[in-house]
Design an enzyme around this catalytic site. Structure first.
Site, PDB file in Angstrom:
ATOM      1  N   VAL A 136     -26.674  66.063  -9.468  1.00  0.00           N
ATOM      2  CA  VAL A 136     -27.108  66.111  -7.898  1.00  0.00           C
ATOM      3  C   VAL A 136     -28.076  67.480  -7.116  1.00  0.00           C
ATOM      4  CG1 VAL A 136     -25.375  66.433  -5.817  1.00  0.00           C
ATOM      5  CG2 VAL A 136     -25.024  65.374  -8.330  1.00  0.00           C
ATOM      6  N   GLU A 184     -18.769  66.706   1.559  1.00  0.00           N
ATOM      7  CA  GLU A 184     -18.542  65.476   2.040  1.00  0.00           C
ATOM      8  C   GLU A 184     -18.563  64.854   0.391  1.00  0.00           C
ATOM      9  OE1 GLU A 184     -18.116  62.161   4.611  1.00  0.00           O
ATOM     10  OE2 GLU A 184     -17.597  62.410   2.987  1.00  0.00           O
ATOM     11  N   LYS A 212      -9.773  63.720  -6.675  1.00  0.00           N
ATOM     12  CA  LYS A 212     -10.490  63.516  -5.799  1.00  0.00           C
ATOM     13  C   LYS A 212      -9.176  62.801  -4.732  1.00  0.00           C
ATOM     14  CE  LYS A 212     -14.693  61.870  -8.007  1.00  0.00           C
ATOM     15  NZ  LYS A 212     -15.581  60.571  -8.855  1.00  0.00           N
TER      16      LYS A 212
END
Lengths: 428, 428
Positions: A14, A130, A206
């Protein structure tokens, strides 16, 4: 043009993606913000490794967090390390020193999201996350800024790409769980130790984050009942297809009068449901609100650039907040969560039993189910010539607790060889 | 708890929905904002009509906009009238008097969105318009706040519920366009004069808004090439299905080196594409960004409560902006739009020709297409016994301009009775 210097904590998939996107889309980002964003420092374990990579030479790599926290020029820190505890310490330190933070770390947010949001508010800095759910799919901001006028009844989603890839391959090609897992490992979708994905822990984090946002109640990973896909067989998948369903690993958050329930488990879902068509490593999330009805989001739930897309949007929003003069932080309401007892959660079930191929078997099974007031929607006994036959049942809405008791009693029947599987059927 | 008084301009389906949502979800909204939102005044044409409806008695109805603009207590005006010009005047007046505005009016935003955003920035007030595209689907905020780190290559969506309902009924039940339209009118999905929907004008306004947001370039309704669904027949739908496609009314915005293209037209789309499964009055929108890849949004694109869900989220964001001390407005970049010539837009096409059932027909057709360097992907001549036979062709990527010329020449062949339809095939 204004200048903003940022730091990254971590430079894995990432982090590298964030550097790439900021370079690749620099002009688009600059014209929207009238600001040039520069990655000044990056925290990594092994500096040598990164200095040999083809990254902008101006980036200063360090293995000492202090170098970043002490740099007054850095007003925004991007945490893309993964793992919760060290990340939490770093972020708290950033907030205390007046630095805003963007995090893509689901482990962290699922465990410490609300306390960190409170601290960021107290310290008057920004905290955005986000990318912590479903990579590039813009679901987090939608929950708190677009669906916030709704009472959220249900969030149901496919939030783990690895397991969805495995189940898709099993469904489309009839291969076994073991074969599909091995393929996923070869293709880089699954790790050498796949537990975190296949056992449902990743999806659980999540759904804890989305549940917290949707129900304005603090729930964590520990509040989620988790069941993985390890027990799903090619036979289960085939039976599902024959009955008009596919099997997906579903993360489900529901709220009703009895409270909140959070579950991750494999589920039967109708072929015609939009989630049934979410294939391979893609993610899909349905949110049901009392005004908006069902809204679905679909996209790449992981990967370097899709996840970086979400991180960069957060970075841009933090920069923008500074420009438009935001002096405070959004108030994320968090009630004490009232959890609904798992035992009382009802759903229809698919049951697959392996039985002795003798007379009276079906009568025995039906009698046990009747004792528990479980009605049978459909029953298929496969025409097996072997000693062991397969009986597939769809039973009506029954509570988890009652089903477990009935399964125990069924397993004690002499004619029942094995309870091969019991999978919930999701009616949405 | 703080108090905010708002006014509505208009009290039709959406306005009534906003009043309903604010009442129904009042407690959830209040706890997020620590603010009670009260609808104080509502502008309507016929006051008597509304005073007889079962609406909160404290609401003051007026047919004079001056009552609203002069009310210093009202800091936020919600424009849900539809139609562009009077709405624009009212909104400009609100901005000048320091009132923020939320609008659900696609006609207005498609025509005057950018100038109004500039004025709102100048006057330091908020202007939000989530409900102007696809009702409850949170696509507008996603475009400017979540996908904003991406170079947007393509936006492709089903953005009109009426036409999607009609095409879905034609597809599932084999009925004609006229039958499906009549049904849609009876069910209230289509208006007595359905032109705005079936001719594609409604979808054109929505794609103009999304194109402006996605490409940071001001495009309006007038920049969209529009073609409706009036010419789609049961035969076209059946042919599409046989070839593995469905027909949808698609709104498409694309940007490449040659510029921006904006189109609304019926299109063939593969049955396996996520948009193919967007049925009935639902909307679905795919956005392709250079980092995020494909992201899709799905939900109710119209209706009282879904649209009000978006309006109320805007209201909440405006109130929140006041609380967290926002002193400025986001800068919506708008370049001069460089439009790509329509003639150069390429796609494969489906062609349906009615021909004389004589020898040499296929040779004649193939020769004309070869002249224009159009290659044939597939050709089916239906085994018709009548004098007039049907020839169905799929031709490869060809420019609009070339296809039009070839069709004109085909229509002049003596063996060609009618060019029944030419529909673009969307390869996504």
């Amino acid at each position: 043009m204004k200048q903003v210097s940022i730091a990254l904590l971590g430079c894995g998939t990432v982090g590298k993606g964030v550097i790439d996107v900021l370079l690749m889309n620099g002009p688009i980002i600059e014209e929207q913000l009238n600001t040039k964003i520069t990655v000044k420092r990056v925290l990594v374990r092994d500096i040598n490794k990164y200095e040999q990579m083809n990254l902008p030479s101006a980036i200063l790599f360090t293995n000492n967090f202090q170098d970043i926290i002490d740099d007054e020029e850095i007003s925004l820190v991007v945490e893309v390390m993964g793992s919760a505890d060290f990340a939490k310490e770093c972020i708290e330190e950033c907030f205390k020193r007046g630095k805003s933070v963007v995090s893509a770390n689901k482990d962290l947010i699922a465990d410490y999201g609300i306390p960190l949001l409170k601290l960021s508010k107290e310290k008057q800095v920004d905290f955005q996350f986000e990318a912590s759910v479903a990579g590039g799919i813009p679901i987090v901001r939608a929950m708190y800024a677009s669906l916030n006028g709704n009472k959220i009844d249900e969030i149901i989603g496919i939030m783990n790409g690895t397991t969805n890839y495995i189940l898709t391959q099993m469904t489309c090609r009839g291969i076994t769980y073991e074969e599909a897992l091995r393929e996923a490992q070869v293709k880089g979708y699954a790790e050498a130790d796949p537990t975190n994905d296949v056992s449902g822990y990743d999806a659980a984090r999540k759904i804890a984050i989305l549940g917290t946002l949707g129900f304005h109640s603090e729930v964590t990973f520990r509040d989620v009942q988790v069941e993985g896909i390890e027990k799903i067989t090619a036979e289960d998948i085939r039976n599902a297809l024959e009955m008009g369903y596919v099997i997906k690993l579903l993360a489900i958050a529901r709220q009703d009068k009895e409270g909140i329930s959070l579950n991750v488990h494999p589920g039967f879902i109708r072929k015609t449901h939009p989630l049934a068509n979410v294939a391979d490593a893609y993610n899909g999330i349905c949110v049901r609100g009392n005004c908006v009805g069902d809204v679905m989001f679909y996209g790449a739930g992981a990967g370097s650039l899709p996840t970086a897309s979400a991180v960069v949007s957060d970075i841009m929003n933090v920069v923008l907040h500074e420009h438009i003069g935001v002096t405070g932080q959004r108030d994320f309401v968090s009630h004490e969560a009232k959890l609904k007892p798992q035992a009382s959660i009802c759903s229809p079930y698919y049951l697959r039993l392996l039985v002795q191929n003798t007379t009276g078997v079906l009568a025995g099974i039906a009698t046990v189910l009747a004792t528990y007031h479980i009605s049978i929607r459909s029953l298929i006994q496969k025409d097996e010539t072997a000693d062991i036959a397969e009986v597939v049942l769809l039973i009506d809405q029954s509570s988890h607790c009652v089903v477990q008791k009935a399964l125990k009693e069924l397993s004690e029947l002499t004619c029942v060889h094995t309870i091969a599987n019991a999978i919930r059927v999701i009616e949405v």
